[in-house]
Design a protein around this motif. Sequence first.
Motif, PDB file in Angstrom:
ATOM      1  N   LEU A   1       0.838  -1.194   0.000  1.00 43.17           N
ATOM      2  CA  LEU A   1       0.000   0.000   0.000  1.00 43.17           C
ATOM      3  C   LEU A   1       0.879   1.253   0.000  1.00 43.17           C
ATOM      4  O   LEU A   1       1.845   1.339   0.766  1.00 43.17           O
ATOM      5  N   PRO A   2       0.592   2.232  -0.855  1.00 43.71           N
ATOM      6  CA  PRO A   2       1.406   3.457  -0.873  1.00 43.71           C
ATOM      7  C   PRO A   2       1.461   4.108   0.502  1.00 43.71           C
ATOM      8  O   PRO A   2       0.458   4.147   1.236  1.00 43.71           O
ATOM      9  N   ASP A   3       2.607   4.625   0.876  1.00 42.06           N
ATOM     10  CA  ASP A   3       2.790   5.234   2.194  1.00 42.06           C
ATOM     11  C   ASP A   3       1.773   6.333   2.512  1.00 42.06           C
ATOM     12  O   ASP A   3       1.300   6.424   3.653  1.00 42.06           O
ATOM     13  N   PRO A   4       1.398   7.196   1.561  1.00 45.01           N
ATOM     14  CA  PRO A   4       0.418   8.245   1.893  1.00 45.01           C
ATOM     15  C   PRO A   4      -0.948   7.709   2.318  1.00 45.01           C
ATOM     16  O   PRO A   4      -1.724   8.429   2.943  1.00 45.01           O
ATOM     17  N   LEU A   5      -1.233   6.432   1.985  1.00 45.04           N
ATOM     18  CA  LEU A   5      -2.535   5.867   2.343  1.00 45.04           C
ATOM     19  C   LEU A   5      -2.609   5.436   3.802  1.00 45.04           C
ATOM     20  O   LEU A   5      -3.711   5.299   4.351  1.00 45.04           O
ATOM     21  N   ARG A   6      -1.481   5.243   4.441  1.00 48.19           N
ATOM     22  CA  ARG A   6      -1.502   4.655   5.781  1.00 48.19           C
ATOM     23  C   ARG A   6      -2.194   5.557   6.813  1.00 48.19           C
ATOM     24  O   ARG A   6      -3.051   5.087   7.554  1.00 48.19           O
TER      25      ARG A   6
ATOM     26  N   LEU B   1      -8.311  10.351  -2.912  1.00 46.14           N
ATOM     27  CA  LEU B   1      -7.164  10.251  -2.023  1.00 46.14           C
ATOM     28  C   LEU B   1      -6.717   8.798  -1.853  1.00 46.14           C
ATOM     29  O   LEU B   1      -5.538   8.524  -1.607  1.00 46.14           O
ATOM     30  N   ILE B   2      -7.668   7.855  -1.991  1.00 49.09           N
ATOM     31  CA  ILE B   2      -7.319   6.430  -1.897  1.00 49.09           C
ATOM     32  C   ILE B   2      -6.570   5.969  -3.144  1.00 49.09           C
ATOM     33  O   ILE B   2      -5.495   5.372  -3.071  1.00 49.09           O
TER      34      ILE B   2
ATOM     35  N   ARG C   1      -6.258  -3.069  -7.435  1.00 50.68           N
ATOM     36  CA  ARG C   1      -5.642  -3.852  -6.361  1.00 50.68           C
ATOM     37  C   ARG C   1      -5.446  -3.010  -5.110  1.00 50.68           C
ATOM     38  O   ARG C   1      -5.681  -3.474  -3.993  1.00 50.68           O
ATOM     39  N   VAL C   2      -4.996  -1.778  -5.281  1.00 48.46           N
ATOM     40  CA  VAL C   2      -4.799  -0.902  -4.129  1.00 48.46           C
ATOM     41  C   VAL C   2      -6.124  -0.663  -3.418  1.00 48.46           C
ATOM     42  O   VAL C   2      -6.225  -0.721  -2.179  1.00 48.46           O
ATOM     43  N   THR C   3      -7.180  -0.411  -4.188  1.00 42.90           N
ATOM     44  CA  THR C   3      -8.500  -0.188  -3.590  1.00 42.90           C
ATOM     45  C   THR C   3      -8.979  -1.424  -2.852  1.00 42.90           C
ATOM     46  O   THR C   3      -9.491  -1.337  -1.729  1.00 42.90           O
ATOM     47  N   GLY C   4      -8.829  -2.601  -3.473  1.00 36.29           N
ATOM     48  CA  GLY C   4      -9.260  -3.831  -2.825  1.00 36.29           C
ATOM     49  C   GLY C   4      -8.526  -4.083  -1.525  1.00 36.29           C
ATOM     50  O   GLY C   4      -9.142  -4.466  -0.517  1.00 36.29           O
ATOM     51  N   ALA C   5      -7.208  -3.873  -1.512  1.00 34.97           N
ATOM     52  CA  ALA C   5      -6.426  -4.081  -0.300  1.00 34.97           C
ATOM     53  C   ALA C   5      -6.831  -3.094   0.786  1.00 34.97           C
ATOM     54  O   ALA C   5      -6.951  -3.454   1.965  1.00 34.97           O
ATOM     55  N   TYR C   6      -7.029  -1.848   0.388  1.00 32.08           N
ATOM     56  CA  TYR C   6      -7.425  -0.803   1.348  1.00 32.08           C
ATOM     57  C   TYR C   6      -8.742  -1.170   2.023  1.00 32.08           C
ATOM     58  O   TYR C   6      -8.859  -1.160   3.256  1.00 32.08           O
ATOM     59  N   TYR C   7      -9.754  -1.517   1.220  1.00 33.28           N
ATOM     60  CA  TYR C   7     -11.068  -1.808   1.784  1.00 33.28           C
ATOM     61  C   TYR C   7     -11.082  -3.126   2.539  1.00 33.28           C
ATOM     62  O   TYR C   7     -11.818  -3.285   3.517  1.00 33.28           O
ATOM     63  N   LEU C   8     -10.282  -4.084   2.108  1.00 31.09           N
ATOM     64  CA  LEU C   8     -10.200  -5.346   2.832  1.00 31.09           C
ATOM     65  C   LEU C   8      -9.707  -5.111   4.255  1.00 31.09           C
ATOM     66  O   LEU C   8     -10.296  -5.602   5.230  1.00 31.09           O
TER      67      LEU C   8
ATOM     68  N   GLY D   1      -2.587  13.067   8.313  1.00 30.18           N
ATOM     69  CA  GLY D   1      -3.032  12.831   6.943  1.00 30.18           C
ATOM     70  C   GLY D   1      -2.202  13.599   5.933  1.00 30.18           C
ATOM     71  O   GLY D   1      -1.760  14.726   6.178  1.00 30.18           O
ATOM     72  N   GLU D   2      -1.972  12.989   4.778  1.00 36.09           N
ATOM     73  CA  GLU D   2      -1.155  13.599   3.721  1.00 36.09           C
ATOM     74  C   GLU D   2      -2.008  14.020   2.537  1.00 36.09           C
ATOM     75  O   GLU D   2      -3.012  13.379   2.211  1.00 36.09           O
ATOM     76  N   GLU D   3      -1.600  15.100   1.904  1.00 38.24           N
ATOM     77  CA  GLU D   3      -2.295  15.579   0.710  1.00 38.24           C
ATOM     78  C   GLU D   3      -1.770  14.842  -0.517  1.00 38.24           C
ATOM     79  O   GLU D   3      -0.575  14.527  -0.592  1.00 38.24           O
ATOM     80  N   PHE D   4      -2.648  14.542  -1.460  1.00 37.89           N
ATOM     81  CA  PHE D   4      -2.234  13.952  -2.726  1.00 37.89           C
ATOM     82  C   PHE D   4      -1.488  14.998  -3.533  1.00 37.89           C
ATOM     83  O   PHE D   4      -1.955  16.135  -3.685  1.00 37.89           O
ATOM     84  N   ALA D   5      -0.333  14.615  -4.044  1.00 38.46           N
ATOM     85  CA  ALA D   5       0.576  15.581  -4.667  1.00 38.46           C
ATOM     86  C   ALA D   5      -0.088  16.377  -5.784  1.00 38.46           C
ATOM     87  O   ALA D   5       0.178  17.586  -5.965  1.00 38.46           O
ATOM     88  N   ALA D   6      -0.973  15.734  -6.556  1.00 38.99           N
ATOM     89  CA  ALA D   6      -1.602  16.425  -7.682  1.00 38.99           C
ATOM     90  C   ALA D   6      -2.502  17.571  -7.242  1.00 38.99           C
ATOM     91  O   ALA D   6      -2.811  18.457  -8.017  1.00 38.99           O
TER      92      ALA D   6
END
Length: 452
Positions: free
Chosen positions: A242-247, A367-368, A379-386, A445-450
């Motif tokens: 999982l990307p670090d900003p998501l933690r 942000l997710i 995959r990132v979304t599935g792992a996050y919600y799981l 919480g971190e801001e998304f770079a974009a």
Amino acid sequence: MATESPSVRSTVRQFVSLERDVLVLSLAMFAFSLGFQMTGRYLSEYLVVLGASPFVVGLYGSFGNVISAVYPYAGGVFSDRVGSRYALTLFGLLSTLGFLFWLVAPLVGPIDLGAVVLEPWLWIFVGLVLAQAWKSFGLGATFAIVKQSVPDDRLARGFASTETFRRTAFLVGPLLAAGLLFLVGGGSESSILPGFLYVLGVAVVFGVVATAIQHVSYEADADSFGTEFEGLSQIRSDLAELPDPLRPLLVADTLVRFANGMVYGFFILVITRIWELDATVAGFYLSPAVFFGVLLGVEMVVALVSMAPAALAAERVGLKPVVALGFAVYAVFPALLIFAPADPLVVTVLFAFSGLRFAGLPSHKALIVGPAERDAGGRVTGAYYLLRNAIVIPSAALGGYLYDSAWTVDLPAGPLATLTAGPELAFSVATVVGIAGVAYFLVFGEEFAAYA
């Protein structure tokens, strides 16, 4: 256009121009969402009518959390094996069968097996296992499609557009249910029966029609959905990667959702059981159950109106403040509701306020999926919600325990002399947990770079 606001008009225009398979899936999603929203928010009251205690209502909520955590990956594995078309058809049939189980539960009655008696409300649990099947498909795919189709600095707009269409079912469903309850019961029935049986019957019809249409019309020549899922062995690596900003977002989101899960299933019981809050609108008497459907409609109107402007605001102030606003509404609503005066106007205003929690939803989704690689959004979304949903599993059972208990604990000197279990404690604890999640997100919480 990338610069166009995701208004309802542009959403409809984008919708009618979709490719055939995506259009079919979108229509099926709308039909099943309509069925769920007609029935789901009333199931807590339905369980009590069938003889369940508030604690059982809490267990039902936690059981639903288990399914929400497990099904997305299981659905991906199954779709990977049999193909999207047949998976969708089976999921649709199972969901329709789940609605049918809910419909026939009162007709079965208790079944005495000697050592144990199977109460009618047990079939609501069985029905949930089936009814949630269709929702197991497409969560990650939806995120991935938006991620691949929208520039990073317009992700919130993209999700606002899709959510506006999907959430229309969240508006129509409860209002349709309230209308059926009013017409069948005349608005004066103290129980939601028999009106709710008509609601479930309509949900079954929606499920049958949606399943038939998607089976006949969905071609899936490439059969691409689910083909990139590598099986259960992928779960561990997906969680680890999982990307670090998501933690920090995941921690805060889990706390907020845990808080909401503690009391979400009891909102209707506050209206129908604790307050027995009815209303008269334009000369028509609305029973508590009918009035609850109207409240849900008010909530969703505010949600639909606020999502697009909030997504645009995120492009100016960033995703983090908008997500924090949605989290804050989630957090404070339980305490505001349980301690509010039992006045129809006040409660209507509170549910309108609750609709603002959806304002942050498109930004939350952005942000997710934003930090994910462009081809890894699903995959990132599935792992996050799981992970989030697995941790939230016991929330409803805990809320049900506090809601349905009658113990009292003497406290040392302080603002309270005693701590008494009951609805007020359950809703208060939920707000405290939610506020902790908001505070954590504001600090870490971190801001998304974009959007920075």
